[in-house]
Design a protein around this motif. Structure first.
Motif, PDB file in Angstrom:
ATOM      1  N   ARG A   1     -17.760 -55.607  21.781  1.00 25.86           N
ATOM      2  CA  ARG A   1     -17.195 -56.953  21.590  1.00 25.86           C
ATOM      3  C   ARG A   1     -16.008 -56.911  20.631  1.00 25.86           C
ATOM      4  N   VAL A   2     -16.117 -56.093  19.576  1.00 20.96           N
ATOM      5  CA  VAL A   2     -15.029 -55.970  18.603  1.00 20.96           C
ATOM      6  C   VAL A   2     -13.813 -55.298  19.247  1.00 20.96           C
ATOM      7  N   ILE A   3     -14.058 -54.278  20.046  1.00 24.19           N
ATOM      8  CA  ILE A   3     -12.960 -53.593  20.738  1.00 24.19           C
ATOM      9  C   ILE A   3     -12.194 -54.582  21.614  1.00 24.19           C
ATOM     10  N   GLU A   4     -12.919 -55.435  22.314  1.00 19.85           N
ATOM     11  CA  GLU A   4     -12.265 -56.433  23.181  1.00 19.85           C
ATOM     12  C   GLU A   4     -11.423 -57.400  22.355  1.00 19.85           C
ATOM     13  N   ALA A   5     -11.946 -57.806  21.187  1.00 21.90           N
ATOM     14  CA  ALA A   5     -11.185 -58.711  20.311  1.00 21.90           C
ATOM     15  C   ALA A   5      -9.947 -58.016  19.756  1.00 21.90           C
TER      16      ALA A   5
ATOM     17  N   GLU B   1      -4.037 -57.108  19.928  1.00 24.10           N
ATOM     18  CA  GLU B   1      -3.108 -55.974  19.887  1.00 24.10           C
ATOM     19  C   GLU B   1      -3.091 -55.325  18.499  1.00 24.10           C
ATOM     20  N   VAL B   2      -4.280 -55.059  17.976  1.00 24.82           N
ATOM     21  CA  VAL B   2      -4.434 -54.465  16.652  1.00 24.82           C
ATOM     22  C   VAL B   2      -4.760 -52.979  16.798  1.00 24.82           C
ATOM     23  N   PRO B   3      -4.044 -52.086  16.109  1.00 23.31           N
ATOM     24  CA  PRO B   3      -4.417 -50.670  16.136  1.00 23.31           C
ATOM     25  C   PRO B   3      -5.813 -50.483  15.566  1.00 23.31           C
ATOM     26  N   MET B   4      -6.540 -49.482  16.062  1.00 21.02           N
ATOM     27  CA  MET B   4      -7.954 -49.369  15.723  1.00 21.02           C
ATOM     28  C   MET B   4      -8.361 -47.924  15.438  1.00 21.02           C
ATOM     29  N   LEU B   5      -9.218 -47.781  14.436  1.00 20.83           N
ATOM     30  CA  LEU B   5      -9.923 -46.527  14.192  1.00 20.83           C
ATOM     31  C   LEU B   5     -11.375 -46.755  14.565  1.00 20.83           C
ATOM     32  N   LEU B   6     -11.834 -46.068  15.587  1.00 17.00           N
ATOM     33  CA  LEU B   6     -13.208 -46.167  16.067  1.00 17.00           C
ATOM     34  C   LEU B   6     -13.993 -44.972  15.535  1.00 17.00           C
TER      35      LEU B   6
ATOM     36  N   TYR C   1      -6.582 -48.394  25.451  1.00 19.71           N
ATOM     37  CA  TYR C   1      -6.371 -49.161  24.206  1.00 19.71           C
ATOM     38  C   TYR C   1      -5.148 -48.591  23.492  1.00 19.71           C
ATOM     39  N   PRO C   2      -4.153 -49.423  23.182  1.00 22.59           N
ATOM     40  CA  PRO C   2      -2.947 -48.904  22.524  1.00 22.59           C
ATOM     41  C   PRO C   2      -3.202 -48.544  21.075  1.00 22.59           C
ATOM     42  N   HIS C   3      -2.603 -47.456  20.636  1.00 24.39           N
ATOM     43  CA  HIS C   3      -2.721 -46.949  19.264  1.00 24.39           C
ATOM     44  C   HIS C   3      -4.180 -46.857  18.820  1.00 24.39           C
ATOM     45  N   LEU C   4      -4.951 -46.119  19.586  1.00 25.68           N
ATOM     46  CA  LEU C   4      -6.353 -45.877  19.266  1.00 25.68           C
ATOM     47  C   LEU C   4      -6.504 -44.566  18.516  1.00 25.68           C
TER      48      LEU C   4
ATOM     49  N   GLN D   1     -10.876 -37.457  26.933  1.00 25.08           N
ATOM     50  CA  GLN D   1     -11.740 -38.478  27.530  1.00 25.08           C
ATOM     51  C   GLN D   1     -11.207 -39.891  27.319  1.00 25.08           C
ATOM     52  N   THR D   2     -10.611 -40.130  26.159  1.00 28.52           N
ATOM     53  CA  THR D   2     -10.262 -41.492  25.767  1.00 28.52           C
ATOM     54  C   THR D   2      -8.782 -41.817  25.890  1.00 28.52           C
ATOM     55  N   GLY D   3      -7.926 -40.785  25.908  1.00 28.15           N
ATOM     56  CA  GLY D   3      -6.495 -41.030  25.874  1.00 28.15           C
ATOM     57  C   GLY D   3      -6.024 -41.554  24.541  1.00 28.15           C
ATOM     58  N   ALA D   4      -6.829 -41.341  23.497  1.00 26.45           N
ATOM     59  CA  ALA D   4      -6.482 -41.839  22.161  1.00 26.45           C
ATOM     60  C   ALA D   4      -5.198 -41.203  21.663  1.00 26.45           C
TER      61      ALA D   4
END
Length: 307
Positions: A150-154, A159-164, A182-185, A209-212
């Protein structure tokens, strides 16, 4: 669009961490002397937020509700003393989640978690602050995977860069689908020291796998590696007298995030993360988290070494 001046929004569960130290783990059906019991907080998200706040970065923690019990009072005070702005309710009918982390003299750890109602509480959390974030940090443990999706979708919508942070968990099919494109993952996980030689392969596999933009893998005293589609970066660990390893990975993440939010190159960001993690391990649990100036001085004066 993300706000460059906005806070780093961290999303994870919040619990009291009871830290036990023992000489060594016992065999099955045997016991061990507990040498010390101390209190801290978990999980990585709250600690990452606190470490970033100590560096001077704006932070906002989205997490589960806690209770009015002794454990909840400690957790609330811990966050307040470290200037972590957070969103959670304190409710008398809630039992504050707890996790017991046991470490031996070899810095081997195991833990036992009691996290009642955490999943349901996180599902009710207001994710609106993500829209104003400069960066998003998400703990993606199996237990809270539904919230992570749910957070990833938000984050994608804003359009927020993310560290998972996988925290050693496997990348599940639902999470892989959620982060696809996801852009800038940035995606982070860890391997045990004894498996440090696998770090590059793990990072490369995650990136593929992710294209991060980058896949980062920490390996304890053997440093960390990061792999993009075209580059590979490795940083060594800084030598310190290790007092504990609780949330060392979170302190690394904080340094990494500080650098990436500031637009630094990956290697420079990872050096800051490595120094942050080392200072976290060298200090008592209750000691102040290191400031940016302290981390920079340490990184300049200390010589990182490979074990």
């Amino acid at each position: 669009m993300s706000s460059p001046a906005g806070p780093v929004v961290c999303v994870s569960y919040l619990a009291l961490a009871e830290l036990w130290t023992v000489p060594q783990f016992p065999l099955a059906n045997h016991g061990a002397e507990i040498r010390g019991i101390e209190w801290s907080v978990a999980a990585d998200g709250p600690m990452t937020a606190a470490a970033l706040a100590s560096m001077g970065a704006p932070v906002y923690l989205i997490t589960n509700d806690i209770g009015t019990d002794q454990q909840g009072s400690f957790v609330t005070r811990w966050l307040r003393e470290r200037d972590v702005l957070s969103a959670f309710a304190i409710r008398s009918e809630v039992s504050t989640p707890r996790i017991v982390v046991t470490a031996d003299d070899n810095h081997t750890r195991t833990w036992f978690a009691h996290l009642p109602e955490v999943v349901a509480s996180l599902e009710r959390a207001d994710l609106a602050p993500i829209a104003e974030a400069s960066f998003l940090y998400v703990d993606c443990y199996e237990l809270i995977e539904q919230t992570a999706v749910r957070v990833i979708e938000a984050g994608r919508a804003a359009e927020v860069p993310m560290l998972l942070n996988l925290g050693g968990s496997s990348l599940s099919a639902p999470v892989a689908a959620a982060i696809a494109g996801y852009p800038h993952l940035l995606i982070q996980t860890n391997v045990d020291d004894v498996e440090h030689q696998e770090a590059v392969a793990v990072a490369a596999s995650l990136q593929e796998q992710t294209g991060a933009a980058w896949a980062i893998v920490t390996a304890g005293s053997f440093g960390a590696v990061a792999v993009s589609e075209t580059e590979e970066v490795a940083v060594l660990a800084f030598p310190v007298e290790v007092r504990h390893t609780h949330c060392a990975g979170a302190a690394f993440s904080a340094g990494l995030l500080y650098g990436q939010r500031a637009g630094w190159a990956m290697e420079r960001s990872m050096v800051l993360g490595s120094a942050s993690g080392a200072l976290r391990c060298a200090r008592h649990h209750s000691a102040p988290l290191p400031s940016l100036d302290e981390i920079r001085r340490f990184a300049t004066s200390a010589n990182p070494v490979h074990p």
